[in-house]
Design a protein around this motif. Structure first.
Motif, short mmCIF file in Angstrom:
data_model
loop_
_atom_site.label_atom_id
_atom_site.label_comp_id
_atom_site.label_asym_id
_atom_site.label_seq_id
_atom_site.Cartn_x
_atom_site.Cartn_y
_atom_site.Cartn_z
N ALA A 138 69.72 6.54 26.37
CA ALA A 138 69.97 7.29 27.55
C ALA A 138 69.51 6.53 28.77
O ALA A 138 70.23 6.41 29.90
N ASP A 193 73.15 13.59 30.00
CA ASP A 193 73.28 13.56 28.59
C ASP A 193 72.18 13.11 27.86
O ASP A 193 72.30 12.38 26.62
N TYR A 194 71.03 13.06 28.24
CA TYR A 194 69.62 12.77 27.78
C TYR A 194 69.62 13.41 26.18
O TYR A 194 69.19 12.73 25.35
N ALA A 195 69.66 14.73 26.26
CA ALA A 195 69.46 15.51 25.05
C ALA A 195 70.70 15.16 23.96
O ALA A 195 70.50 14.78 22.92
N GLU A 196 71.80 14.69 24.43
CA GLU A 196 72.87 14.18 23.65
C GLU A 196 72.56 13.12 22.82
O GLU A 196 72.81 12.76 21.44
N HIS A 197 71.99 12.18 23.70
CA HIS A 197 71.48 10.78 23.02
C HIS A 197 70.45 10.90 21.91
O HIS A 197 70.39 10.19 20.77
N ALA A 218 68.99 16.55 15.49
CA ALA A 218 69.71 17.77 15.50
C ALA A 218 70.10 18.28 14.29
O ALA A 218 69.85 19.58 13.66
N ASN A 250 64.75 22.41 27.18
CA ASN A 250 65.75 21.28 27.53
C ASN A 250 65.07 20.18 27.81
O ASN A 250 63.65 20.36 28.32
N PHE A 277 69.62 13.85 20.21
CA PHE A 277 70.06 14.68 19.23
C PHE A 277 71.12 14.07 18.13
O PHE A 277 71.04 13.98 16.89
N ARG A 278 71.75 13.12 18.59
CA ARG A 278 72.83 12.29 17.79
C ARG A 278 72.20 11.21 17.21
O ARG A 278 72.77 10.43 16.07
#
Length: 357
Positions: A158, A174-178, A185, A121, A180-181
């Motif tokens: 992020a 939403d750190y990981a979302e920023h 990912a 994470n 991975f996109r």
């Protein structure tokens, strides 16, 4: 620092997997130099059950970068990644390049190779993980710098969004979302089966399976295989020394193969001899009491810098740490079977001063 953060905030998912990369720079005669040429070697000199491979890069100014990566999930406690690297240089396509050449630099570093499954994470209160601390290396395709850069861009986006929203001192959900996109990912998901296949089937069959899986992923956008588990962490893979045939490594010739002492000299180390030891033992008795009878105390073998030694004093075995030899590869922190060794930053930021590495 990342190890402590991941532990303190309980961020880990699947165990991270690692490789130890050992590298030398040589200056070779101009008539053997082919600028820009890249050679990769799969397996040799490692056995089928031990993952890894070598590389030879022809750089500018007649420089040759020679190295070997040994994955640290190997099982034989008598295996020496440093010794295997010396064997690699004896390959019939490598040794002629180095004949009469001059070795000018040496270094070693642990690499994160667990891939998609091992990414922890990423966010924690007040911060986030990026780069190799998060495990963004694409091991099958031998690249990581681009993902380190992309993760920095994603992290900046992020944080900027959070600041613009008036937030502070909280978890950026939403750190990981920023991150991975940015493409990280998609890239790592496409090679996620590689390390589990190699670990499960060995170098020969595993390589064939990996090749097929990567082609399928490239053509169809995804693989039907979903190998989500790495199994045991690297330190738990060692077999008892009584169950293996001990390996032996020949004495170095000082021309093509070398010992640790002369190699560490070329890392241009700068440690104060009286500085506090930066390799901490949770229990100083474990190396002799537990590791020595069960595993033969593998630290002197997995360390590529001659930091650890099992010696005799007064008829008894003692465990010595020569911290001034350390090149900060962190292999001991990863591979010690008792997880008794912790690497911490040395006083004053001392260590290797690599030239051209």
């Amino acid at each position: 620092l990342a190890k402590k953060i991941i532990g303190d905030f309980d961020l880990a998912n699947e165990p991270q997997k690692y490789g130890l990369g050992i590298k030398e720079i040589w200056e070779i005669p101009a008539d053997r130099h082919q600028p820009g040429k890249v050679d990769h070697y799969l397996g040799f000199p490692l056995d089928n059950a031990t993952a890894g491979g070598g590389f030879v890069y022809h750089a500018e100014d007649n420089k040759l970068y020679v190295g070997l990566v040994t994955y640290l999930d190997y099982a034989d406690p008598t295996l020496s990644p440093f010794g295997e690297f010396q064997r690699f240089k004896q390959h019939p396509s490598v040794a002629p390049l180095l004949e009469g050449a001059t070795r000018i630099s040496y270094g070693a570093r642990a690499l994160t190779a667990g891939g998609w499954q091992s990414i922890p994470n990423l966010a924690f209160p007040g911060g986030g993980l990026i780069g190799c601390s998060a495990g963004f290396m694409n091991a099958p395709r031998l690249k990581a710098i681009h993902n380190a850069i992309l993760s920095g861009i994603g992290a900046a986006d992020a944080v900027t969004d959070a600041i613009n929203a008036g937030r502070q001192h909280d978890l950026i959900a939403d750190y990981a979302e920023h991150i991975f996109r940015t493409g990280i990912a998609k890239e790592l998901q496409g090679v996620a089966n590689a390390k589990p296949l190699w670990s499960r089937f060995g170098t020969v069959l595993g390589s064939l399976a990996i090749g097929a899986d990567l082609w399928i992923s490239t053509i169809f956008g995804r693989s039907p295989l979903k190998l989500t588990k790495h199994g045991k962490p690297d330190f738990a893979k060692l077999k008892p020394i009584a169950s293996v045939t001990p390996r032996t490594y020949p004495k170095p010739d000082g021309k093509l193969t070398f010992d640790r002492a002369s190699s560490v000299f070329l890392a241009n180390l700068a440690h104060d001899e009286d500085q506090p030891v930066h390799l901490r033992l949770a229990d100083p008795a474990i190396p002799i009491r537990a590791n020595l009878p069960r595993f033969g105390e593998p630290a002197p073998l997995y360390c590529p810098a001659g930091v650890y030694e099992v010696a005799e004093e007064g008829g008894e075995s003692v465990f010595r740490i020569h911290a001034a030899n350390c090149v900060h590869c962190k292999t001991c922190d990863i591979k010690d079977p008792a997880q008794n060794i912790t690497w911490v930053p040395p006083e004053g930021g001392s260590g290797p001063n690599y030239s051209g590495m």
